[in-house]
Design an enzyme around this catalytic site. Structure first.
Site, PDB file in Angstrom:
ATOM      1  N   ASP A  49      79.771 -10.077  24.592  1.00  0.00           N
ATOM      2  CA  ASP A  49      80.835  -9.452  25.375  1.00  0.00           C
ATOM      3  C   ASP A  49      82.162 -10.209  25.218  1.00  0.00           C
ATOM      4  O   ASP A  49      82.191 -11.386  24.844  1.00  0.00           O
ATOM      5  CB  ASP A  49      80.461  -9.459  26.870  1.00  0.00           C
ATOM      6  CG  ASP A  49      79.327  -8.488  27.200  1.00  0.00           C
ATOM      7  OD1 ASP A  49      78.740  -7.900  26.276  1.00  0.00           O
ATOM      8  OD2 ASP A  49      79.034  -8.337  28.399  1.00  0.00           O
ATOM      9  N   HIS A 100      84.069  -2.172  26.531  1.00  0.00           N
ATOM     10  CA  HIS A 100      83.958  -3.131  27.646  1.00  0.00           C
ATOM     11  C   HIS A 100      85.239  -3.082  28.492  1.00  0.00           C
ATOM     12  O   HIS A 100      85.657  -4.094  29.038  1.00  0.00           O
ATOM     13  CB  HIS A 100      83.709  -4.530  27.072  1.00  0.00           C
ATOM     14  CG  HIS A 100      83.157  -5.532  28.059  1.00  0.00           C
ATOM     15  ND1 HIS A 100      82.159  -5.249  28.962  1.00  0.00           N
ATOM     16  CD2 HIS A 100      83.470  -6.839  28.274  1.00  0.00           C
ATOM     17  CE1 HIS A 100      81.880  -6.329  29.678  1.00  0.00           C
ATOM     18  NE2 HIS A 100      82.671  -7.308  29.288  1.00  0.00           N
ATOM     19  N   HIS A 104      89.285  -5.529  31.402  1.00  0.00           N
ATOM     20  CA  HIS A 104      88.197  -6.298  32.023  1.00  0.00           C
ATOM     21  C   HIS A 104      88.328  -6.486  33.545  1.00  0.00           C
ATOM     22  O   HIS A 104      88.114  -7.574  34.084  1.00  0.00           O
ATOM     23  CB  HIS A 104      88.084  -7.670  31.332  1.00  0.00           C
ATOM     24  CG  HIS A 104      86.707  -8.274  31.424  1.00  0.00           C
ATOM     25  ND1 HIS A 104      86.304  -9.081  32.475  1.00  0.00           N
ATOM     26  CD2 HIS A 104      85.644  -8.215  30.599  1.00  0.00           C
ATOM     27  CE1 HIS A 104      85.061  -9.484  32.269  1.00  0.00           C
ATOM     28  NE2 HIS A 104      84.631  -8.965  31.138  1.00  0.00           N
ATOM     29  N   HIS A 200      78.554 -14.398  25.058  1.00  0.00           N
ATOM     30  CA  HIS A 200      79.995 -14.148  25.003  1.00  0.00           C
ATOM     31  C   HIS A 200      80.606 -14.787  23.759  1.00  0.00           C
ATOM     32  O   HIS A 200      80.570 -16.008  23.631  1.00  0.00           O
ATOM     33  CB  HIS A 200      80.678 -14.705  26.259  1.00  0.00           C
ATOM     34  CG  HIS A 200      80.307 -13.970  27.512  1.00  0.00           C
ATOM     35  ND1 HIS A 200      79.108 -14.182  28.158  1.00  0.00           N
ATOM     36  CD2 HIS A 200      80.946 -12.995  28.202  1.00  0.00           C
ATOM     37  CE1 HIS A 200      79.039 -13.362  29.204  1.00  0.00           C
ATOM     38  NE2 HIS A 200      80.135 -12.639  29.256  1.00  0.00           N
TER      39      HIS A 200
HETATM   40 ZN   LIG Z   1      82.869  -9.224  30.106  1.00  0.00          ZN
END
Ligand SMILES: [Zn+2]
Length: 239
Positions: A49, A100, A104, A200
């Site tokens: 992500d 995503h 954010h 991540h």
């Molecule tokens: Zn995220």
């Protein structure tokens, strides 16, 4: 009287607790179905992500290519606009790319209009960059409410959660990340589940987040699990 008030308060507290659980728990299905992991304990989906990130994603792509593994990347629209060539490189290597959001935010607490804009603008950034539609979406922090899931589906996106979180958005070494993931995989296997692991390669605040430990942990995990016969898949193989 006092006990009635207490009972009412208890009911309200319980209701608030349930709503918070439904909005934030990774595996709650109360606000609508999300993809997590099927009953395939020998399979693992590595998901990354908050990219693309020029400081980490290219190195990660090298590691995945060396092990001939495909992963899933949930990208932030604003970063996609800043690094389109890197996004095309991820796709060209055979990895699956998902939405995503654009900036954010915690979607559970946003207006309907903002939710729709966050999802549709990220879709547009990805589609302009890749020339192909996007089919997967992971809400930032896993935070959602029914409108989030409804809007995602309306935009052609399958909402995705996870069942392993490695906490690698904080400063942590590769061995710790790998150990957390290993414990999670063992737990999922005992429950006859595949593992859907969140890692991540970027940081949501800005480009350039240091993610070397995540890349190194990925290499360690692949060295451990590939010889044991584990199958690494993208989320598309679970649909
Ligand atoms: Zn995220």
């Amino acid at each position: 009287m006092a006990s009635t008030t207490l009972t009412a308060a208890a009911v309200l507290t319980a209701a608030a607790g349930t709503l918070t659980y439904a909005a934030l728990s990774a595996q709650s299905q109360l606000f609508g179905p999300t993809l997590i992991a099927p009953a395939k304990p020998n399979e693992i989906a590595l998901t990354y992500d908050d990219g693309p990130n020029p400081s980490a994603t290219p190195h990660l792509l090298e590691v995945l290519a060396r092990h001939e593994v495909r992963a899933t990347f949930f990208l932030i629209g604003n970063f996609v606009r800043q690094c389109p060539a890197l996004v095309r490189e991820i796709a060209a290597a055979g990895h699956l790319i998902g939405n995503h959001t654009t900036t954010h935010p915690w979607l559970a607490w946003q207006s309907n209009a903002r939710i729709r804009e966050e999802l549709s603008a990220c879709n547009k950034s990805l589609e302009d960059t890749l020339g192909a539609p996007v089919h997967y979406f992971r809400p930032p922090h896993g935070a959602r409410r029914p409108y989030v899931l409804h809007t995602a589906r309306e935009l052609g996106l399958i909402p995705v959660q996870w069942n392993i979180l490695a906490g690698d958005w904080k400063p942590v070494d590769a061995a710790t990340i790998a150990a957390r993931v290993t414990r999670g995989i063992a737990h999922n296997r005992r429950r006859n589940r595949a593992s859907n692991i969140v890692l991540h390669d970027g940081g949501s605040l800005n480009l350039g987040a240091p993610r070397t430990p995540t890349v190194e942990a990925t290499d360690q995990l692949l060295r451990t699990y590939i010889p044991g016969g584990t199958k690494f898949v993208t989320l598309a193989s679970w649909i």
